[in-house]
Design a protein around this motif. Sequence first.
Motif, mmCIF file in Angstrom:
data_model
loop_
_atom_site.group_PDB
_atom_site.id
_atom_site.type_symbol
_atom_site.label_atom_id
_atom_site.label_comp_id
_atom_site.label_asym_id
_atom_site.label_seq_id
_atom_site.Cartn_x
_atom_site.Cartn_y
_atom_site.Cartn_z
ATOM 1 N N ARG A 1 -3.924 8.546 6.543
ATOM 2 C CA ARG A 1 -3.354 9.709 7.224
ATOM 3 C C ARG A 1 -2.054 9.365 7.947
ATOM 4 N NH1 ARG A 1 -8.834 10.929 8.519
ATOM 5 N NH2 ARG A 1 -8.599 9.886 10.539
ATOM 6 N N ALA A 2 -2.013 8.193 8.568
ATOM 7 C CA ALA A 2 -0.838 7.817 9.353
ATOM 8 C C ALA A 2 0.360 7.460 8.487
ATOM 9 C CB ALA A 2 -1.185 6.647 10.275
ATOM 10 N N TYR A 3 0.095 6.912 7.288
ATOM 11 C CA TYR A 3 1.189 6.446 6.427
ATOM 12 C C TYR A 3 0.970 6.964 4.999
ATOM 13 C CZ TYR A 3 2.011 3.350 10.384
ATOM 14 O OH TYR A 3 2.259 2.855 11.648
ATOM 15 N N PRO A 4 1.334 8.223 4.753
ATOM 16 C CA PRO A 4 1.080 8.812 3.425
ATOM 17 C C PRO A 4 1.904 8.185 2.308
ATOM 18 C CG PRO A 4 2.355 10.317 4.820
ATOM 19 C CD PRO A 4 1.898 9.203 5.704
ATOM 20 N N GLY A 5 2.900 7.372 2.637
ATOM 21 C CA GLY A 5 3.718 6.742 1.610
ATOM 22 C C GLY A 5 3.082 5.548 0.940
ATOM 23 N N LEU A 6 1.929 5.106 1.418
ATOM 24 C CA LEU A 6 1.226 3.977 0.806
ATOM 25 C C LEU A 6 -0.059 4.448 0.152
ATOM 26 C CD1 LEU A 6 -1.263 3.457 2.962
ATOM 27 C CD2 LEU A 6 0.501 2.266 4.236
ATOM 28 N N THR A 7 -0.655 3.584 -0.642
ATOM 29 C CA THR A 7 -1.909 3.898 -1.319
ATOM 30 C C THR A 7 -2.990 2.950 -0.820
ATOM 31 O OG1 THR A 7 -0.757 4.648 -3.310
ATOM 32 C CG2 THR A 7 -3.087 4.091 -3.536
ATOM 33 N N VAL A 8 -3.971 3.480 -0.130
ATOM 34 C CA VAL A 8 -5.046 2.660 0.430
ATOM 35 C C VAL A 8 -6.128 2.444 -0.625
ATOM 36 C CG1 VAL A 8 -6.786 2.452 2.233
ATOM 37 C CG2 VAL A 8 -4.610 3.573 2.737
ATOM 38 N N GLU A 9 -6.478 1.183 -0.844
ATOM 39 C CA GLU A 9 -7.632 0.832 -1.677
ATOM 40 C C GLU A 9 -8.779 0.554 -0.708
ATOM 41 O OE1 GLU A 9 -7.662 0.966 -4.848
ATOM 42 O OE2 GLU A 9 -5.547 0.963 -5.414
ATOM 43 N N PRO A 10 -9.640 1.537 -0.434
ATOM 44 C CA PRO A 10 -10.537 1.444 0.714
ATOM 45 C C PRO A 10 -11.725 0.518 0.556
ATOM 46 C CG PRO A 10 -10.964 3.456 -0.499
ATOM 47 C CD PRO A 10 -9.777 2.802 -1.152
#
Length: 321
Positions: A136-145
């Motif tokens: 949510r804070a950094y929509p420019g990255l892709t989180v692999e959770p």
Amino acid sequence: MLKNVAAVVLDGVNPFELAVVCEVFGTDRSDDGLPVYDFAVASAEGPVLSTRAGFSMQVEHGLERLEEADLIAVPAGACFESRTFPPELLESLRRAVDRGARVLSVCSGVFVLAAAGLLDGRRCAVHWHHADELARAYPGLTVEPDVLYVDEEPVITSAGTAAGIDACLHIVRKEQGPEVANKIARRMVVPPHRDGGQAQYIERPLPKNSYDTVGEVLVWMDRHLDEDVTVEQLAERAHMSPRTFARRFQQETGTTPYRWILRQRVLQAQRLLEATDETVDSIAGRTGFGNAAALRHQFVQAIGTTPHAYRRTFRGPEEAA
């Protein structure tokens, strides 16, 4: 060649995550014929810092130490998901990457790299507990959770605590080869190699109430994992058109309804494998997979291991039999 390593710390640093970096890169193992790194800890906020464990530490070096490092590690710290970071630290990290150095985050240290803009357009790992906040804070990255670490050269990010060991050994393996990494792991009494794509052991999160329009549907979906549902049926429950519902769902959860419910089914299967003696067939039915083969396929895809192997990890071979 990896020779010079620095760990940069902030007030409220997590001692374990810092110690992981110190243990891999800061311990002299030359008696075993292993390389010795020029290692130092550098402070971004003055010579005396508090730790999250309640004791203080005195740090000899400041940010100038980062200028010569081949690898800069950023361990986790208190409230990294909500605090601001010194601009001079963020600039030092950007400068390091520009000159060809690697940067590594351990657990919530990833928020520092994100704040520096080093994760824009990149995939990254973080402890599952912080995955939603980071996305949510950094929509420019892709989180692999749900992975242990992600290598997006020259930026390496790792999940919580012990996953930092895996990421550090991964870097050693890349630079000095598997023999060196295996010897270090043997001295540390840890597994010599866990692939970055191996899944974290994640608690099953319940839907949060902070969703604007799909929260009630998420709760319903979570309570009916054993049922086959369509987007059209979910949209009707949310009083929206299927197209609007799918768009809102993606905006508020970061994924599609199919992927969300699939992940919740796998997480529910994990919980049942850990806590019950139910057969895999029974668990497959309760979680909406229908049969053991379908559960096994999706479980391997998501977790990287079979349901039986997963149960043995948590309950031991005798209980899992």
